[in-house]
Motif scaffolding. Structure first.
Motif, short mmCIF file in Angstrom:
data_model
loop_
_atom_site.label_atom_id
_atom_site.label_comp_id
_atom_site.label_asym_id
_atom_site.label_seq_id
_atom_site.Cartn_x
_atom_site.Cartn_y
_atom_site.Cartn_z
N ARG A 1 -7.67 -1.13 -2.75
CA ARG A 1 -7.94 -1.18 -1.27
C ARG A 1 -8.64 -2.56 -1.09
NH1 ARG A 1 -10.18 4.01 -2.60
NH2 ARG A 1 -12.09 3.01 -2.76
N ASP B 1 2.33 1.57 -3.28
CA ASP B 1 1.11 2.32 -4.41
C ASP B 1 0.75 3.53 -4.18
OD1 ASP B 1 1.22 -0.23 -5.55
OD2 ASP B 1 -0.84 -0.95 -4.50
N HIS B 2 1.08 3.86 -2.96
CA HIS B 2 0.20 5.41 -2.62
C HIS B 2 1.17 6.31 -2.39
CE1 HIS B 2 -3.75 3.68 -3.02
NE2 HIS B 2 -3.38 2.73 -2.34
N ALA C 1 0.87 -1.18 0.22
CA ALA C 1 0.07 -0.01 -0.05
C ALA C 1 0.81 1.27 -0.09
CB ALA C 1 -0.88 0.05 1.06
N VAL C 2 2.12 1.23 0.86
CA VAL C 2 2.71 2.36 0.63
C VAL C 2 3.41 2.38 -0.63
CG1 VAL C 2 5.11 3.42 1.78
CG2 VAL C 2 3.19 2.29 3.14
N VAL D 1 -0.26 1.41 10.31
CA VAL D 1 0.77 1.08 9.31
C VAL D 1 2.11 1.16 9.54
CG1 VAL D 1 1.14 1.91 7.05
CG2 VAL D 1 -1.29 1.71 7.55
N ALA E 1 -1.52 5.32 2.34
CA ALA E 1 -1.50 3.69 2.41
C ALA E 1 -2.54 3.47 3.65
CB ALA E 1 -0.08 3.26 2.85
#
Length: 323
Positions: free
Chosen positions: A138, A14-15, A11-12, A32, A21
């Motif tokens: 997500r 990707d974002h 997630a980190v 996180v 994230a």
């Protein structure tokens, strides 16, 4: 190794930030951060470095993500194999996609699915392609209908399984009294001096529109923007400009416009279905993907038409007449 920690790292990546994230994972930034700190202890290497207001992945983090993506795909396949052991395909699939793909592809596919695989149900949400990708990341959706653009899952990205559906041609839409309205075909470069009704800035359709104009050798003079194709064609009917409209959106053009195919190689919206890698093995997902392919191949679909068909709509006759 805890897979939740790997998902936090993905997630980190990707974002770009811990806050983004956390939002994607429905967690707090503190949670996180704790997951990532635990993952760094697991691998005994730093995984993130500050980079202005965002963070940058270390080489160790990139190696870890390559293996993590394969692990995530294998888990999806495992869930699919377990579902297959249960007999008939069944379950709910959350689908996200842009409006004309939902109407022109998913709706007929849903009818096929209901007839052939009644144990599979759909939960549908309209989202443009960039937002659909975010929903998939997500894990708020299992399948997306998108169009090729900068935000789309790229071919070769091991996180995704993609299946091409159609090349949705764009046709010229002109006022019925336009000097070129009587043509059977029209070259896009012939429209270079016109004023245009274009999709909103940043939309995937706007990328396709501008790419088509660039290929024809001009930059369009945009007078108006509209995010609804009926509104776009209504503005054209009012002689406020011309437009390029995809065939998926040409179900009910208003009176006062003509739809004329473009000669040469017209711009197209390349429409695809995508799910997380490995999920395509699940019987319910496979049934939906097969139904979408059937819907995309139907001869009656205007979307797949390659012929020189001109559609004319006038106040006196709302039914299209092919010429």
């Amino acid at each position: 190794m805890d897979l939740r920690r790997l998902r936090a790292l993905r997630a980190v990546a990707d974002h770009g930030t811990l806050a983004a994230a956390a939002d994607a994972l429905h967690l707090t930034p503190s949670a996180v951060s704790q997951q990532l700190a635990a993952l760094e202890r697991d691998v005994q290497r730093p995984l993130l470095e500050p980079d202005g207001r965002s963070v940058r992945l270390t080489p160790a983090a990139r190696v870890l993500l390559e293996h993590a993506d394969m692990l995530f795909a294998q888990l999806e396949r495992l869930e699919g194999d377990l579902a297959a052991a249960g007999g008939e395909p069944r379950g709910e699939i959350r689908v996200v996609g842009f409006p004309t793909a939902l109407a022109g592809l998913l709706a007929p596919a849903a009818r096929i699915l209901r007839r052939e695989t009644p144990g599979v149900t759909l939960r549908i949400l309209e989202l443009e392609t960039p937002q659909a990708v975010e929903a998939m990341a997500r894990r708020d959706a299992e399948l997306m209908l998108g169009m090729e653009c900068s935000a789309a899952p790229q071919i070769g990205d091991t996180r995704w399984h993609r299946e091409d559906l159609i090349g949705d041609r764009l046709d010229a839409v002109l006022p019925a009294d336009h000097p070129l309205a009587g043509r059977a075909w029209i070259a896009l470069e012939e429209l270079a001096r016109e004023e245009w009704v274009a999709p909103p800035v940043g939309w995937s359709c706007d990328e396709v529109f501008h790419a088509g104009c660039r290929a024809a050798g001009f930059s369009p003079r945009i007078a108006h923007r509209a995010g609804d194709w009926q509104a776009t064609m209504g503005l054209v009917a009012a002689d406020l400009g011309i437009s390029l409209v995809p065939r998926l959106a040409q179900t009910t053009p208003p009176p006062g416009v003509v739809v004329i195919p473009l000669s040469g190689v017209p711009p197209k919206r390349h429409v695809f279905a995508a799910c997380r890698a490995g999920a395509e093995a699940a019987p319910a997902m496979r049934a939906l993907l097969d139904a979408l392919q059937q819907a995309a191949q139907r001869p009656a679909h205007l979307i797949a038409g390659e012929g020189s068909r001109r559609w004319e709509y006038s106040p006196a006759a709302r039914t299209p007449a092919a010429r």
